[in-house]
Write a protein that holds these residues in place. Sequence first.
Motif, PDB file in Angstrom:
ATOM      1  N   VAL A  39     -32.822 -13.809  22.282  1.00  0.00           N
ATOM      2  CA  VAL A  39     -32.115 -12.737  21.776  1.00  0.00           C
ATOM      3  C   VAL A  39     -31.977 -13.250  20.175  1.00  0.00           C
ATOM      4  O   VAL A  39     -30.928 -13.821  19.734  1.00  0.00           O
ATOM      5  N   GLY A  55     -21.346 -18.022  15.114  1.00  0.00           N
ATOM      6  CA  GLY A  55     -22.192 -17.222  15.664  1.00  0.00           C
ATOM      7  C   GLY A  55     -21.339 -16.405  16.998  1.00  0.00           C
ATOM      8  O   GLY A  55     -20.035 -16.492  16.700  1.00  0.00           O
ATOM      9  N   SER A  70     -20.786 -17.402  19.803  1.00  0.00           N
ATOM     10  CA  SER A  70     -20.084 -18.400  20.858  1.00  0.00           C
ATOM     11  C   SER A  70     -18.804 -18.845  20.161  1.00  0.00           C
ATOM     12  O   SER A  70     -17.915 -18.690  20.975  1.00  0.00           O
ATOM     13  N   HIS A  87     -22.504 -14.537  29.430  1.00  0.00           N
ATOM     14  CA  HIS A  87     -23.259 -15.770  28.802  1.00  0.00           C
ATOM     15  C   HIS A  87     -22.558 -17.203  28.849  1.00  0.00           C
ATOM     16  O   HIS A  87     -21.339 -16.930  29.191  1.00  0.00           O
ATOM     17  N   SER A  91     -21.338 -18.995  27.113  1.00  0.00           N
ATOM     18  CA  SER A  91     -20.490 -19.336  25.947  1.00  0.00           C
ATOM     19  C   SER A  91     -19.144 -19.063  26.492  1.00  0.00           C
ATOM     20  O   SER A  91     -18.128 -19.681  25.789  1.00  0.00           O
ATOM     21  N   THR A 151     -19.192  -7.719  29.341  1.00  0.00           N
ATOM     22  CA  THR A 151     -20.318  -8.017  28.421  1.00  0.00           C
ATOM     23  C   THR A 151     -20.898  -6.689  28.007  1.00  0.00           C
ATOM     24  O   THR A 151     -21.107  -5.875  29.049  1.00  0.00           O
ATOM     25  N   GLY A 174     -24.130  -6.147  26.842  1.00  0.00           N
ATOM     26  CA  GLY A 174     -25.492  -6.627  26.768  1.00  0.00           C
ATOM     27  C   GLY A 174     -25.531  -7.949  27.521  1.00  0.00           C
ATOM     28  O   GLY A 174     -25.731  -8.949  26.539  1.00  0.00           O
ATOM     29  N   VAL A 229     -27.159 -11.318  28.478  1.00  0.00           N
ATOM     30  CA  VAL A 229     -28.173 -12.078  27.993  1.00  0.00           C
ATOM     31  C   VAL A 229     -29.517 -12.028  28.724  1.00  0.00           C
ATOM     32  O   VAL A 229     -30.625 -11.761  28.137  1.00  0.00           O
ATOM     33  N   ASP A 237     -17.926  -9.307  25.045  1.00  0.00           N
ATOM     34  CA  ASP A 237     -18.951 -10.164  24.364  1.00  0.00           C
ATOM     35  C   ASP A 237     -20.125  -9.159  24.260  1.00  0.00           C
ATOM     36  O   ASP A 237     -20.867  -8.587  24.860  1.00  0.00           O
ATOM     37  N   ALA A 256     -22.300  -9.932  21.808  1.00  0.00           N
ATOM     38  CA  ALA A 256     -23.345 -10.729  20.813  1.00  0.00           C
ATOM     39  C   ALA A 256     -24.723 -10.157  20.739  1.00  0.00           C
ATOM     40  O   ALA A 256     -25.157  -9.888  19.753  1.00  0.00           O
ATOM     41  N   TYR A 257     -25.079  -9.815  21.950  1.00  0.00           N
ATOM     42  CA  TYR A 257     -26.363  -9.259  21.903  1.00  0.00           C
ATOM     43  C   TYR A 257     -26.315  -7.860  21.668  1.00  0.00           C
ATOM     44  O   TYR A 257     -27.018  -7.137  21.019  1.00  0.00           O
ATOM     45  N   ASP A 279     -22.889 -10.167  16.530  1.00  0.00           N
ATOM     46  CA  ASP A 279     -23.679 -11.001  16.026  1.00  0.00           C
ATOM     47  C   ASP A 279     -24.476 -10.661  15.210  1.00  0.00           C
ATOM     48  O   ASP A 279     -25.542 -10.046  15.200  1.00  0.00           O
ATOM     49  N   HIS A 330     -26.321 -12.062  13.150  1.00  0.00           N
ATOM     50  CA  HIS A 330     -27.487 -12.811  12.968  1.00  0.00           C
ATOM     51  C   HIS A 330     -28.652 -12.385  14.193  1.00  0.00           C
ATOM     52  O   HIS A 330     -29.714 -13.016  14.250  1.00  0.00           O
ATOM     53  N   LYS A 331     -28.146 -11.332  14.964  1.00  0.00           N
ATOM     54  CA  LYS A 331     -29.028 -10.897  15.790  1.00  0.00           C
ATOM     55  C   LYS A 331     -29.465  -9.516  15.177  1.00  0.00           C
ATOM     56  O   LYS A 331     -30.472  -9.497  14.539  1.00  0.00           O
TER      57      LYS A 331
HETATM   58  C1  LIG Z   1     -24.475 -12.020  25.605  1.00  0.00           C
HETATM   59  C2  LIG Z   1     -24.776 -13.153  24.613  1.00  0.00           C
HETATM   60  N1  LIG Z   1     -23.416 -13.828  24.277  1.00  0.00           N
HETATM   61  C3  LIG Z   1     -23.228 -14.837  23.306  1.00  0.00           C
HETATM   62  C4  LIG Z   1     -24.381 -15.393  22.945  1.00  0.00           C
HETATM   63  C5  LIG Z   1     -24.236 -16.700  22.048  1.00  0.00           C
HETATM   64  O1  LIG Z   1     -24.399 -16.208  20.823  1.00  0.00           O
HETATM   65  P1  LIG Z   1     -24.571 -17.437  19.407  1.00  0.00           P
HETATM   66  O2  LIG Z   1     -25.917 -17.974  19.936  1.00  0.00           O
HETATM   67  O3  LIG Z   1     -24.727 -16.497  18.234  1.00  0.00           O
HETATM   68  O4  LIG Z   1     -23.584 -18.434  19.603  1.00  0.00           O
HETATM   69  C6  LIG Z   1     -25.597 -14.750  23.120  1.00  0.00           C
HETATM   70  C7  LIG Z   1     -26.807 -15.390  22.626  1.00  0.00           C
HETATM   71  O5  LIG Z   1     -27.931 -14.944  22.711  1.00  0.00           O
HETATM   72  C8  LIG Z   1     -25.809 -13.729  24.021  1.00  0.00           C
HETATM   73  O6  LIG Z   1     -26.936 -12.985  24.355  1.00  0.00           O
END
Ligand SMILES: Cc1ncc(COP(=O)(O)O)c(C=O)c1O
Length: 473
Positions: A88, A147, A149, A188, A190, A241, A243, A245, A270, A272-273, A299, A301-302
């Motif tokens: 991702v 990010g 996490s 994830h 994290s 969540t 999305g 991972v 979460d 992030a994705y 995120d 940066h995604k």
């Molecule tokens: C669902 C999910 N959560 C958290 C993360 C972690 O994000 P980061 O890599 O920006 O710390 C990702 C990374 O792909 C993710 O897909």
Amino acid sequence: MHATSPLVLDAAERTRAATLLSQFTDRYENSLTHRPIVPDPDRGTLTKLLAEPFPEKGLGVETFFADVVDRIVPHTTAIAHPRFLAYVQGPPNGIGPYAEAVAAVLNQNCNLWQISPAANVIERTVADWLCGLFGLGPGSGGILTSGGSGATKDAISAAIADRRPDFRDLGLQQNRPPLVLYTSKEAHRSVAKAAAVLGIGLRHVRHIPTDAAFRMRVDLLARAIAEDRESGNEPFCVVATAGTVTTGSIDPIGPIADLCTREELWLHVDGAYGALFVLAESMRDDLLPLSRADSITVDPHKMLFAPLEAGALLVKDMTKLRAAFAFSSSSTYLTAIDDDQLLDYMDHGPQLSRGFKALKVWAALRTFGVDAFRSAAENCLTLAGRLGARVSADPTLELMNPVNLTAVCLRVPGRSDEAHVELVTRLHDEGTALLGPARVRGRVGIRACVTNHRTTADDIDLVADRLTTLAKG
Ligand SMILES: Cc1ncc(COP(=O)(O)O)c(C=O)c1O
């Protein structure tokens, strides 16, 4: 001649550095599609890089750029290749590198608003815009992080502080019922990592099973909460969540939010994705229930394609972030002056010195416009759907997940786990694409994740054609 300090470039050196940077970016851009996506490292060069002592006398600007071209670039992954479909992670948007350079020149420390007022307002603008995407409402806000996490870890810190206002003084060292956090089996790593490093303990993280579409089972979540209460534990937080991972599934946020309200639990999502797919019209309704969350990880940066690193934590109530992170200071240079318009970010997160990450996000939104990011998100969804449809229609391949977002997991029925790993290697070695291995409910497969604004329908068709040929062969 160095006018002020030997560490300043003089005018001629600055011009030379700018020219070399410009040449480097042009050549990199033009060579991208011919590069191996993952480097084949030359051990000799890497060993030399590792062993080389730093020179006492400087080697100058030219040598730095020569090193970049000759020794560094050949050992980097071509993240921006249009068929980089392994993680991702998207390629940086075009203005990102320039915004990073400007941020480095200005080198703002985004801790106290007085010492970085423009940066402060820009970070707030970005965070408020992100909150607005989810309708988080008045009182909401956010902070840029390293990010996803990091954002999730800070959200769980805020949830702990909210539950245990004396946490700062007492930590978790008191003889009290263990706090329990709930997330799904597809979450994830994290999430568990944050719970572990914050002292919750992995034993107090419940991984709730998922349904056929990989979404958290709300009935089993409710049962787990009830069981914990019966055994004297203290449920405090659910991390859903948006999305996941591996498969891109979106937990049923609305029903989970109802349960959290009833049970008085902090709801973190979460995203992030997945959360930034709210930009795509086709996903908006699925993601708007995120407005119910106490906090959300996104995120940039995604799916905003900011160069690493740029995550963000959004919270419904900024005072809760402040309650977790504000420390009064005796240092005179850290004298905060409250201002309605401006925020001391050092009081809303764990860092004191903080870079100007918001600039690259702000620059991209202004340079390309929000519409460009809506189209990029929609395009990634369309392309993933295209790949999913090709796999479904092909009797030699098996689609392993419903394609909700942009993750497509597949396997070749009858092939071993090792054969799938070999297939991933083969696709890369022959120059087709970088896909990733996937484990879906214990079965090994291959995963393509389309979070790349450079990927086209032709790229997807090339990958699908090759998969079909290799599956038959
Ligand atoms: C669902 C999910 N959560 C958290 C993360 C972690 O994000 P980061 O890599 O920006 O710390 C990702 C990374 O792909 C993710 O897909």
